[in-house]
Write a protein that holds these residues in place. Structure first.
Motif, PDB file in Angstrom:
ATOM      1  N   ALA A  78       3.244  40.620  70.036  1.00  0.00           N
ATOM      2  CA  ALA A  78       2.760  39.473  70.826  1.00  0.00           C
ATOM      3  C   ALA A  78       1.884  39.947  71.976  1.00  0.00           C
ATOM      4  O   ALA A  78       0.804  39.386  72.245  1.00  0.00           O
ATOM      5  CB  ALA A  78       3.941  38.671  71.343  1.00  0.00           C
ATOM      6  N   LYS A  79       2.293  40.996  72.686  1.00  0.00           N
ATOM      7  CA  LYS A  79       1.511  41.502  73.805  1.00  0.00           C
ATOM      8  C   LYS A  79       0.229  42.158  73.330  1.00  0.00           C
ATOM      9  O   LYS A  79      -0.840  42.050  73.975  1.00  0.00           O
ATOM     10  CB  LYS A  79       2.345  42.480  74.617  1.00  0.00           C
ATOM     11  CG  LYS A  79       3.487  41.816  75.387  1.00  0.00           C
ATOM     12  CD  LYS A  79       4.256  42.829  76.208  1.00  0.00           C
ATOM     13  CE  LYS A  79       5.374  42.137  76.997  1.00  0.00           C
ATOM     14  NZ  LYS A  79       6.147  43.099  77.810  1.00  0.00           N
ATOM     15  N   ALA A  80       0.347  42.837  72.198  1.00  0.00           N
ATOM     16  CA  ALA A  80      -0.856  43.460  71.639  1.00  0.00           C
ATOM     17  C   ALA A  80      -1.881  42.397  71.246  1.00  0.00           C
ATOM     18  O   ALA A  80      -3.100  42.583  71.416  1.00  0.00           O
ATOM     19  CB  ALA A  80      -0.478  44.331  70.444  1.00  0.00           C
TER      20      ALA A  80
ATOM     21  N   LYS B  84      -6.927  39.610  72.332  1.00  0.00           N
ATOM     22  CA  LYS B  84      -7.415  38.234  72.408  1.00  0.00           C
ATOM     23  C   LYS B  84      -7.469  37.590  71.024  1.00  0.00           C
ATOM     24  O   LYS B  84      -8.483  37.023  70.605  1.00  0.00           O
ATOM     25  CB  LYS B  84      -8.799  38.192  73.059  1.00  0.00           C
ATOM     26  CG  LYS B  84      -8.793  38.662  74.500  1.00  0.00           C
ATOM     27  CD  LYS B  84     -10.177  38.592  75.116  1.00  0.00           C
ATOM     28  CE  LYS B  84     -10.143  39.071  76.582  1.00  0.00           C
ATOM     29  NZ  LYS B  84     -11.481  39.023  77.211  1.00  0.00           N
ATOM     30  N   THR B  85      -6.362  37.762  70.314  1.00  0.00           N
ATOM     31  CA  THR B  85      -6.225  37.158  68.993  1.00  0.00           C
ATOM     32  C   THR B  85      -4.798  36.670  68.834  1.00  0.00           C
ATOM     33  O   THR B  85      -4.054  36.606  69.823  1.00  0.00           O
ATOM     34  CB  THR B  85      -6.587  38.162  67.882  1.00  0.00           C
ATOM     35  OG1 THR B  85      -6.554  37.486  66.620  1.00  0.00           O
ATOM     36  CG2 THR B  85      -5.647  39.358  67.866  1.00  0.00           C
ATOM     37  N   THR B  86      -4.435  36.345  67.631  1.00  0.00           N
ATOM     38  CA  THR B  86      -3.091  35.827  67.387  1.00  0.00           C
ATOM     39  C   THR B  86      -2.228  36.900  66.738  1.00  0.00           C
ATOM     40  O   THR B  86      -2.738  37.859  66.137  1.00  0.00           O
ATOM     41  CB  THR B  86      -3.140  34.591  66.474  1.00  0.00           C
ATOM     42  OG1 THR B  86      -3.677  34.983  65.201  1.00  0.00           O
ATOM     43  CG2 THR B  86      -4.005  33.497  67.095  1.00  0.00           C
ATOM     44  N   GLN B  87      -0.880  36.712  66.846  1.00  0.00           N
ATOM     45  CA  GLN B  87       0.046  37.635  66.183  1.00  0.00           C
ATOM     46  C   GLN B  87      -0.207  37.654  64.684  1.00  0.00           C
ATOM     47  O   GLN B  87      -0.089  38.701  64.034  1.00  0.00           O
ATOM     48  CB  GLN B  87       1.504  37.213  66.457  1.00  0.00           C
ATOM     49  CG  GLN B  87       1.916  37.314  67.921  1.00  0.00           C
ATOM     50  CD  GLN B  87       3.379  36.971  68.116  1.00  0.00           C
ATOM     51  OE1 GLN B  87       4.240  37.563  67.482  1.00  0.00           O
ATOM     52  NE2 GLN B  87       3.629  35.995  68.995  1.00  0.00           N
ATOM     53  N   TYR B  88      -0.568  36.479  64.151  1.00  0.00           N
ATOM     54  CA  TYR B  88      -0.791  36.350  62.723  1.00  0.00           C
ATOM     55  C   TYR B  88      -1.863  37.311  62.252  1.00  0.00           C
ATOM     56  O   TYR B  88      -1.814  37.837  61.140  1.00  0.00           O
ATOM     57  CB  TYR B  88      -1.173  34.894  62.419  1.00  0.00           C
ATOM     58  CG  TYR B  88      -1.672  34.656  61.018  1.00  0.00           C
ATOM     59  CD1 TYR B  88      -0.794  34.624  59.942  1.00  0.00           C
ATOM     60  CD2 TYR B  88      -3.043  34.451  60.779  1.00  0.00           C
ATOM     61  CE1 TYR B  88      -1.274  34.400  58.656  1.00  0.00           C
ATOM     62  CE2 TYR B  88      -3.509  34.230  59.496  1.00  0.00           C
ATOM     63  CZ  TYR B  88      -2.614  34.202  58.431  1.00  0.00           C
ATOM     64  OH  TYR B  88      -3.082  33.980  57.158  1.00  0.00           O
ATOM     65  N   LYS B  89      -2.877  37.541  63.108  1.00  0.00           N
ATOM     66  CA  LYS B  89      -3.956  38.437  62.735  1.00  0.00           C
ATOM     67  C   LYS B  89      -3.663  39.905  63.052  1.00  0.00           C
ATOM     68  O   LYS B  89      -4.299  40.806  62.487  1.00  0.00           O
ATOM     69  CB  LYS B  89      -5.251  38.001  63.426  1.00  0.00           C
ATOM     70  CG  LYS B  89      -5.768  36.653  62.931  1.00  0.00           C
ATOM     71  CD  LYS B  89      -7.036  36.261  63.637  1.00  0.00           C
ATOM     72  CE  LYS B  89      -7.548  34.893  63.119  1.00  0.00           C
ATOM     73  NZ  LYS B  89      -8.779  34.477  63.806  1.00  0.00           N
TER      74      LYS B  89
END
Length: 614
Positions: free
Chosen positions: A508-510, A515-520
């Motif tokens: 999540a922090k990464a 500047k993207t989503t966890q999904y990506k």
């Protein structure tokens, strides 16, 4: 005064027998009539009284020592008697009977000198009933009651020709009994068997008799090879074993006892009939050596415990079988077997409760240790814990399981008592007795609020990380243990953070950094395009990926997402994607859809984009 008619004295003759022959040779009708004219009696001559023997020496012209050599002397302090150099018991006394070998009498008639009535003489070994056969002819010694109580052998033979006129068996030679030959040698003073020679003659004879019965009892087939149902042959069988020495006899008896212990369901009276015989002579010094010997053999080779009867009560246990060990240590037989097989004391294979014997001293520490353990049911009852929770404590290493390895069989779950007590002490040592339990929950319920396992909270108690511990007044059992669940939850969270490097970033922090989503981000990590570090997360109780900030910064320096490019040119990502495709610029990472693409920044140096054209 020497009598008119002299006769030859034989070296193996008794003084009373010689006196009977001397009286008959000089024409006296009977021995009693002859002695009636003297100061001697049949008893005084038979027992070798010096005065009587001196008279006999004067009548015959022979030396006193030779005449008295085979007198029947009473042994002082006992009920036995000396015959020559041998001591016999009162049971071996001849009594008021004549004992003789018919074939020997025939030999006397053929080979003797002088008057016929004075030729047959009494051999010394005829005086004891311990000798059963003739050492020369091998025939049984005949026994006939004295006539009117008169002990006059010469006139007895003369007046009973029917007892001696059957010479049909004279041509047949029987094999003399070895035991009788040995006893006769003892009478003569010869030493031929070191072990038996240390015993009195009658003790040696009795030993052979009872030893023979013992051997016949357990080795009937071997005994029958000797054509052996008769008591004489039984004693001979015992002599054949005893004459080879104490060590040989001990080995034979020990082997039989051990073999029998593995065949017989009951161990009572294993040495019979030897113990019954020796118990009658417990206070006799002549039997003390044998009592000690057979007591030791019995104790060492039968699974008898302290206080159980061999000859006297056993002083020590040397052997156990599975059944006796089960009774003594209070363990199930199959458990005893598995313990001892595991220790190599019992061989693998089928084992019977009473047939399998083993060294009691070797097994003692193993079985005693097993006594100090509790089965899982007993441990549950002690702490009032469920089996599942108790197994969780074992798996966590807080309790040590013993006797676990049984190959392909179900493992015994057993715990040492001392380990269980130590576990209980550590669990409750910092728990305070409280009546106000607001904010406190039983420890097993607190696991649900803290989203953790029971073992995690117990470990926190043991390591001193959990302080708000309470218990209700009562026994130290698991349901009485309480903890403050909120403080436990907070402490748990802080421990989790400490357990994971604070510098590492979660997915999540990464995603926020990129500047993207966890999904990506997950596909980047899964494909190892974005380097990650796997760590165990105690909160989720599973391994999960974390990212190093430096690696993440390096990734950002080298790569840029299509969304990042679109942001730079203030346009849409699909427009950027079409432009890059027209310019034939390939993505460095392509998950299969445009929005997830990444490109190398170095490939975008010559990229120009006219936002107005879009």
């Amino acid at each position: 005064m020497k009598l008119p008619v002299s006769i030859m004295f034989h070296n193996d003759e008794t003084p009373l027998g010689f006196t009977s022959r001397l009286a008959a040779a000089n024409g006296y009708p009977s021995l009693d009539i002859f002695l009636g004219f003297t100061d001697a009696t049949t008893s005084s001559i038979a027992r070798g009284d010096p005065e009587a023997i001196a008279l006999l020496a004067a009548w015959s012209g022979y030396e006193c020592d030779n005449l008295a050599r085979y007198a029947v002397r009473t042994a002082h302090g006992t009920h036995g008697f000396h015959l020559g150099e041998a001591l016999f018991s009162r049971d071996n006394r001849r009594g008021r009977i004549h004992r003789f070998c018919v074939k020997c009498i025939h030999d006397d008639y053929r080979n003797g000198e002088g008057r016929r009535v004075a030729r047959p003489y009494v051999r010394a070994w005829w005086e004891t009933r311990g000798v059963k056969t003739c050492p020369v002819h091998g025939s049984r010694i005949t026994e006939v009651a004295c006539e009117s109580g008169q002990d006059d052998f010469a006139r007895f033979v003369e007046s009973n020709p029917h007892l001696f006129n059957d010479d049909a068996g004279e041509s047949k030679t029987d094999c003399p009994r070895e035991l009788d030959s040995y006893l006769i040698a003892r009478i003569r003073g010869a030493k031929t068997c070191p072990f038996l020679d240390e015993l009195e003659a009658y003790v040696a004879a009795d030993l052979c008799k009872y030893l023979g019965r013992f051997l016949h009892r357990y080795r009937n087939a071997a005994h029958e090879e000797h054509n052996a149902p008769h008591e004489l042959d039984v004693a001979e069988y015992g002599f054949g074993c005893a004459k080879r020495g104490q060590d040989h006899m001990s080995q034979q008896v020990s082997a039989i006892l051990r073999d029998n212990a593995m065949k017989s369901r009951h161990v009572r009276y294993p040495l019979d009939p030897i113990p019954r015989w020796l118990r009658r002579h417990l206070n006799s010094p002549t039997h003390s050596t044998l009592v000690e010997l057979f007591q030791d053999i019995g104790e060492r080779n039968t699974p008898l415990g302290e206080g159980q009867l061999v000859i006297v009560p056993a002083s020590k246990r040397y052997l156990h079988n599975v059944r006796s060990a089960s009774v003594e240590y209070g363990l199930m037989e199959n458990r005893v077997v598995e313990l001892l097989k595991g220790a190599g004391i019992l061989a693998t294979g089928e084992v019977s409760g009473y047939k399998s014997c083993f060294d009691a001293e070797l097994a003692k520490p193993i079985l005693q240790a097993a006594q100090e353990t509790l089965c899982i049911t007993e441990a549950e009852s002690f702490l009032k814990m469920t089996s599942k929770r108790l197994h969780e404590m074992i798996e966590a290493g807080f309790l040590r399981q013993v006797e676990a390895d049984r190959g392909d069989k179900r493992a015994y779950t057993r715990i040492k008592k001392e380990d269980l007590l130590e576990f209980q002490r550590r669990l409750f040592e910092r728990a305070e007795i409280r009546t106000d339990l607001e904010g406190y929950l039983p420890i097993w319920k607190a696991t649900q609020r803290c989203n953790c396992r029971l073992r995690d909270l117990v470990e926190m108690i043991f390591t001193g990380q959990l302080h708000d511990i309470a218990r209700i007044d009562g026994p130290l059992i698991f349901p009485n243990l309480y903890i403050h669940w909120k403080s436990a939850k907070e402490k748990r969270r802080s421990l989790i953070k400490e357990g994971i490097d604070d510098q590492l970033l979660t997915i999540a922090k990464a995603a926020a950094v990129l500047k993207t989503t966890q999904y990506k981000v997950y596909p980047l990590v899964a494909s190892k395009f974005l380097p990650s570090i796997t760590r165990y997360n105690p909160h989720t109780r599973r391994d999960q990926p974390f990212l190093d900030p430096k690696s993440l910064e390096e990734f950002k320096r080298v790569h840029i997402s299509i969304a990042g490019i679109a942001s730079l040119y203030r346009t849409r990502a699909d427009a950027i994607a079409r432009r890059l495709e027209l310019l034939n610029i390939k993505p460095s990472y392509d998950p299969g859809h445009r929005s997830g693409r990444y490109y190398r920044r170095s490939d975008l140096k010559n990229l120009t984009f006219d936002t107005a054209s879009t």
